[in-house]
Design a protein around this motif. Structure first.
Motif, PDB file in Angstrom:
ATOM      1  N   ASN A 191      -4.836 -45.274 -94.337  1.00  0.00           N
ATOM      2  CA  ASN A 191      -6.077 -45.206 -93.569  1.00  0.00           C
ATOM      3  C   ASN A 191      -7.293 -45.031 -94.467  1.00  0.00           C
ATOM      4  OD1 ASN A 191      -4.626 -45.478 -91.218  1.00  0.00           O
ATOM      5  ND2 ASN A 191      -4.658 -43.307 -90.690  1.00  0.00           N
ATOM      6  N   LEU A 192      -7.140 -44.196 -95.489  1.00  0.00           N
ATOM      7  CA  LEU A 192      -8.256 -43.958 -96.402  1.00  0.00           C
ATOM      8  C   LEU A 192      -8.620 -45.225 -97.162  1.00  0.00           C
ATOM      9  CD1 LEU A 192     -10.247 -41.989 -97.570  1.00  0.00           C
ATOM     10  CD2 LEU A 192      -8.484 -41.142 -99.121  1.00  0.00           C
ATOM     11  N   LEU A 193      -7.625 -45.959 -97.597  1.00  0.00           N
ATOM     12  CA  LEU A 193      -7.882 -47.221 -98.295  1.00  0.00           C
ATOM     13  C   LEU A 193      -8.560 -48.230 -97.366  1.00  0.00           C
ATOM     14  CD1 LEU A 193      -4.558 -47.614-100.313  1.00  0.00           C
ATOM     15  CD2 LEU A 193      -6.833 -47.202-101.272  1.00  0.00           C
ATOM     16  N   ARG A 194      -8.114 -48.262 -96.114  1.00  0.00           N
ATOM     17  CA  ARG A 194      -8.710 -49.208 -95.166  1.00  0.00           C
ATOM     18  C   ARG A 194     -10.149 -48.825 -94.829  1.00  0.00           C
ATOM     19  NH1 ARG A 194      -4.984 -48.994 -91.741  1.00  0.00           N
ATOM     20  NH2 ARG A 194      -5.818 -47.607 -90.147  1.00  0.00           N
ATOM     21  N   GLN A 216     -18.769 -38.046-111.124  1.00  0.00           N
ATOM     22  CA  GLN A 216     -19.931 -38.298-111.977  1.00  0.00           C
ATOM     23  C   GLN A 216     -20.114 -39.782-112.269  1.00  0.00           C
ATOM     24  OE1 GLN A 216     -19.608 -35.871-115.499  1.00  0.00           O
ATOM     25  NE2 GLN A 216     -19.682 -33.951-114.350  1.00  0.00           N
ATOM     26  N   HIS A 217     -19.036 -40.547-112.185  1.00  0.00           N
ATOM     27  CA  HIS A 217     -19.161 -41.968-112.524  1.00  0.00           C
ATOM     28  C   HIS A 217     -18.307 -42.886-111.653  1.00  0.00           C
ATOM     29  CE1 HIS A 217     -15.250 -41.767-114.616  1.00  0.00           C
ATOM     30  NE2 HIS A 217     -15.647 -40.605-115.045  1.00  0.00           N
ATOM     31  N   SER A 218     -17.751 -42.358-110.557  1.00  0.00           N
ATOM     32  CA  SER A 218     -16.931 -43.222-109.709  1.00  0.00           C
ATOM     33  C   SER A 218     -16.947 -42.734-108.263  1.00  0.00           C
ATOM     34  CB  SER A 218     -15.487 -43.235-110.211  1.00  0.00           C
ATOM     35  OG  SER A 218     -14.648 -43.970-109.325  1.00  0.00           O
ATOM     36  N   ASP A 219     -16.909 -43.680-107.314  1.00  0.00           N
ATOM     37  CA  ASP A 219     -16.807 -43.316-105.902  1.00  0.00           C
ATOM     38  C   ASP A 219     -15.422 -43.639-105.353  1.00  0.00           C
ATOM     39  OD1 ASP A 219     -16.868 -46.054-105.860  1.00  0.00           O
ATOM     40  OD2 ASP A 219     -18.515 -46.233-104.427  1.00  0.00           O
ATOM     41  N   ILE A 220     -14.416 -43.690-106.234  1.00  0.00           N
ATOM     42  CA  ILE A 220     -13.044 -43.936-105.823  1.00  0.00           C
ATOM     43  C   ILE A 220     -12.630 -42.903-104.772  1.00  0.00           C
ATOM     44  CG2 ILE A 220     -12.150 -42.520-107.735  1.00  0.00           C
ATOM     45  CD1 ILE A 220      -9.695 -44.354-107.814  1.00  0.00           C
ATOM     46  N   PRO A 221     -11.912 -43.304-103.726  1.00  0.00           N
ATOM     47  CA  PRO A 221     -11.446 -42.334-102.735  1.00  0.00           C
ATOM     48  C   PRO A 221     -10.542 -41.279-103.371  1.00  0.00           C
ATOM     49  CG  PRO A 221     -11.195 -44.572-101.908  1.00  0.00           C
ATOM     50  CD  PRO A 221     -11.574 -44.694-103.348  1.00  0.00           C
TER      51      PRO A 221
END
Length: 232
Positions: free
Chosen positions: A116-119, A71-76
């Motif tokens: 990989n997700l962070l990259r 709802q308020h973040s697109d953090i992986p």
């Protein structure tokens, strides 16, 4: 600058094992024993780079937590689950998850997925794409059909961008995994099918342009249309 990762897992042994592997890689780990505790800690650590969520947890399960975070973040968000079914994967991705790992899993593989997700979700420097009403702004990580912005997870955005960038080219599942999930992705290619299914739904009528070629792969079909690409 340290990379901070939040973990929510109600099985203490599993949580500590995962945390210890990530700490060895130089990450700072914030642990939570249930979904609500994760929400509370995320409000204190909104500068975190990634969240790892178990699905089955007390107070709030992983799906509920993921929806609330989105709802308020697109953090992986990487989800862990003991329920390895396609429906559960689709539910997770529809909640906004970017990665899905079934238990039991190897901590080393989990660390690889995290890296990989962070990259993959790091900002890139690639050109924007416009195909008719579809506009993809790479640096802003935003996609629109007309004036309506699409609600996409970071992985769905990367998949859409990759397909659109390679329009009219037949792409095998292995090629898509290499291009979107990175060459060293560990896992089966069923996750491609699941993400394609979710992406088609979010694209509405535009989703019909993602063509399935049985036993081959997928193609983003764009015939006799005007394409305009601008530098982002």
């Amino acid at each position: 600058m340290e990379t901070k990762i939040l973990i929510a897992e109600d099985e203490e042994k599993i949580r500590h094992i995962v945390a210890s592997y990530l700490v060895r890689e130089g990450y700072r780990v914030i642990e939570a024993g249930d979904g609500q505790e994760l929400i509370d800690k995320f409000s204190q650590h909104e500068d975190a780079s990634l969240i790892i969520l178990d699905v089955m947890m007390p107070r709030k399960n992983g799906f509920e937590v993921c929806r609330e975070v989105r709802q308020h973040s697109d953090i992986p968000v990487l989800m862990l689950t003991a329920r390895d079914t396609e429906n559960d994967e689709v539910t997770g991705f529809n909640c906004g998850a970017d990665e899905y790992i079934a238990k039991p899993f190897s901590p080393k593989i989990l660390v690889t997925r995290v890296k990989n997700l962070l990259r993959r979700t790091a900002s890139g420097d690639l050109s924007d794409i416009t195909l008719g009403q579809l506009c993809i702004h790479y640096r802003e990580r935003a996609a629109f059909i007309g004036t309506t912005q699409l609600t996409l997870t970071p992985r769905e955005f990367d998949l859409l961008y990759y397909l659109a960038k390679n329009k009219n080219i037949v792409l095998s599942r292995d090629q898509i995994l290499s291009g979107v999930w990175d060459i060293d992705y560990v896992g089966d290619d069923r996750t491609v099918d699941t993400h394609i299914k979710c992406l088609r739904t979010k694209l509405g009528s535009f989703g019909a342009r993602i063509i399935t070629l049985r036993k081959v792969g997928y193609k983003f079909e764009w015939n006799n249309e005007t394409e305009h690409s601008t530098q982002g």
